[in-house]
Enzyme design. Structure first.
Site, short mmCIF file in Angstrom:
data_model
loop_
_atom_site.label_atom_id
_atom_site.label_comp_id
_atom_site.label_asym_id
_atom_site.label_seq_id
_atom_site.Cartn_x
_atom_site.Cartn_y
_atom_site.Cartn_z
N SER A 114 0.81 -1.19 -0.14
CA SER A 114 0.03 0.19 0.04
C SER A 114 0.72 1.35 -0.14
O SER A 114 2.05 1.23 0.59
CB SER A 114 -0.75 0.02 1.12
OG SER A 114 -1.36 1.22 1.61
N TYR A 138 -1.42 0.21 10.25
CA TYR A 138 -1.81 -0.57 8.82
C TYR A 138 -0.43 -0.29 7.90
O TYR A 138 -0.06 -1.31 7.53
CB TYR A 138 -2.97 0.19 8.21
CG TYR A 138 -3.14 -0.41 6.64
CD1 TYR A 138 -3.28 -1.55 6.42
CD2 TYR A 138 -3.19 0.56 5.70
CE1 TYR A 138 -3.64 -2.09 5.10
CE2 TYR A 138 -3.11 0.27 4.35
CZ TYR A 138 -3.61 -1.00 4.10
OH TYR A 138 -3.66 -1.43 2.87
N LYS A 142 2.23 -3.33 6.51
CA LYS A 142 2.61 -3.62 5.19
C LYS A 142 4.10 -3.29 4.77
O LYS A 142 4.63 -4.31 4.04
CB LYS A 142 1.71 -2.48 4.20
CG LYS A 142 0.20 -2.73 4.17
CD LYS A 142 -0.13 -4.04 3.30
CE LYS A 142 -1.43 -4.30 3.49
NZ LYS A 142 -1.97 -5.52 3.04
#
Ligand code: UDP
Length: 328
Positions: A114, A138, A142
């Site tokens: 991402s 998050y 990643k």
């Protein structure tokens, strides 16, 4: 090739499964259906399994040539308040998948990364060499999984492609696939819900950013453009056998207010807005430099914001009843 799509019944995985089959591959869906949908993948071979279940993975990896990993928790704001769940799924469980893949002797792995790995970069647009500096749990998960892929690649000979998605949006032109979640947090579906009257208004998380209209800017990329990038990434692993990392976006940024105006135009309906404080973990501006993906992956996004909104609006209108049933 037989490709195992872990989390393949979800939004992006189901679109990728369709493109893979159109391009002569055999998608095999592996999903626990916690958020995925059987009807999105009912034409394919489907395995109901957990990503945390090493033995189950090993069993089904026996006749697989490549793995694509989509199974993740993916809401930036939520990850800030619930990091434990994010690390559990996006790191611990994902490492189980990676270990099972390596132990099964599979050498091709494609990972949904991402643009959240970049945080708030000083320079725009963002290239693959822009320093990674995530602002949310998050983004951290990643980035950490990308690092694991690099280490595994160096030690065990696994070849991987990490695809750093910018903001995935839109729906398949067939009207059969699209975004469908019991709790929606993403901007475009929420704006369209407000347009259709399914919700009273859309919230704007901050209008005091240092951007021309004060709202955050994102690079929205059509889910089917993302899907074809996965097929190209698989081709790259088949023919070049080299690991690589790509940014996937259009190179054009739109603010939250611009997205709302474009949605009003596409739907011909007004959208009420409510300005709220900034959402923790949000970057002010994320815009992709897609040059490397164009040159090396031969990937060119075909659709812009209007096409994203048109397909998402069509999907929204035809799935309102289904969505309400899921929420109930
Ligand atoms: N956003 C917003 N209202 C919403 C949902 C999102 O203003 O109800 C903003 C959010 O703060 C971000 C942008 O829209 O700046 C895109 O957010 P989204 O959750 O769709 O994707 P993200 O960039 O977090 O992956």
């Amino acid at each position: 090739m037989r490709v195992l799509l872990v989390g393949g019944a979800g939004y992006i995985g189901s679109h990728v499964a369709l493109r893979l089959s159109e391009r002569g591959h055999i998608p095999v869906i592996y999903d626990n259906f916690s958020t995925g949908h059987r009807r999105f993948v009912d034409r394919f071979e489907v395995i109901h399994g957990e990503m945390a279940d090493y033995e189950c993975l090993r069993h089904f990896l026996k006749d697989i040539d490549a793995v694509m990993h989509f199974a993740a928790k993916a809401c930036v704001g939520e990850s800030v308040s619930m990091p434990r769940e994010y690390y559990a799924t996006n790191m611990t469980d994902a490492l189980t998948l990676l270990n099972a893949t390596v132990d099964a002797g599979i050498g091709k792995f494609i990972f949904s990364s991402s643009c959240a790995v970049y945080g708030a970069p000083e320079r725009l647009p963002i290239t693959e060499t822009t320093p990674r500096c995530p602002l949310s749990a998050y983004g951290h998960t990643k980035a950490a999984f990308e690092d694991a892929l690099k280490s595994y690649s160096a030690a065990y000979g696994l070849k991987f492609v990490a695809l750093r998605y910018f903001n995935a949006a839109g729906a398949d032109e067939s009207g059969m696939l699209g975004e469908l979640r019991s709790t929606e947090t993403h901007l475009i579906p929420l704006v369209l819900k407000a347009a259709s009257g399914q919700s009273a208004e859309v919230s704007i998380f901050g209008n005091d950013y240092e951007t021309p209209d004060g709202t955050c800017i994102r690079d929205y990329i059509h889910v089917n453009d993302l899907a074809s990038a996965h097929v190209n990434a698989l081709d790259l692993l088949i023919h070049k056998e080299e690991s690589d990392v790509f940014n996937l976006g259009t190179g054009i940024g739109f603010s939250v207010l611009e997205v709302i105006s474009a949605a009003e135009e596409v739907s011909s309906l007004p959208v009420r807005r409510l300005v709220l404080p900034r959402r923790p973990g949000d970057s002010p501006v994320l815009i992709c430099d897609g040059t490397y993906a164009k040159n090396r992956l031969h990937w060119y996004p075909q659709r812009g914001l209007t096409e994203i909104l048109r397909t998402a609006w069509r999907w929204q209108i035809s799935n309102t009843a289904v969505e309400q049933a899921i929420v109930c």
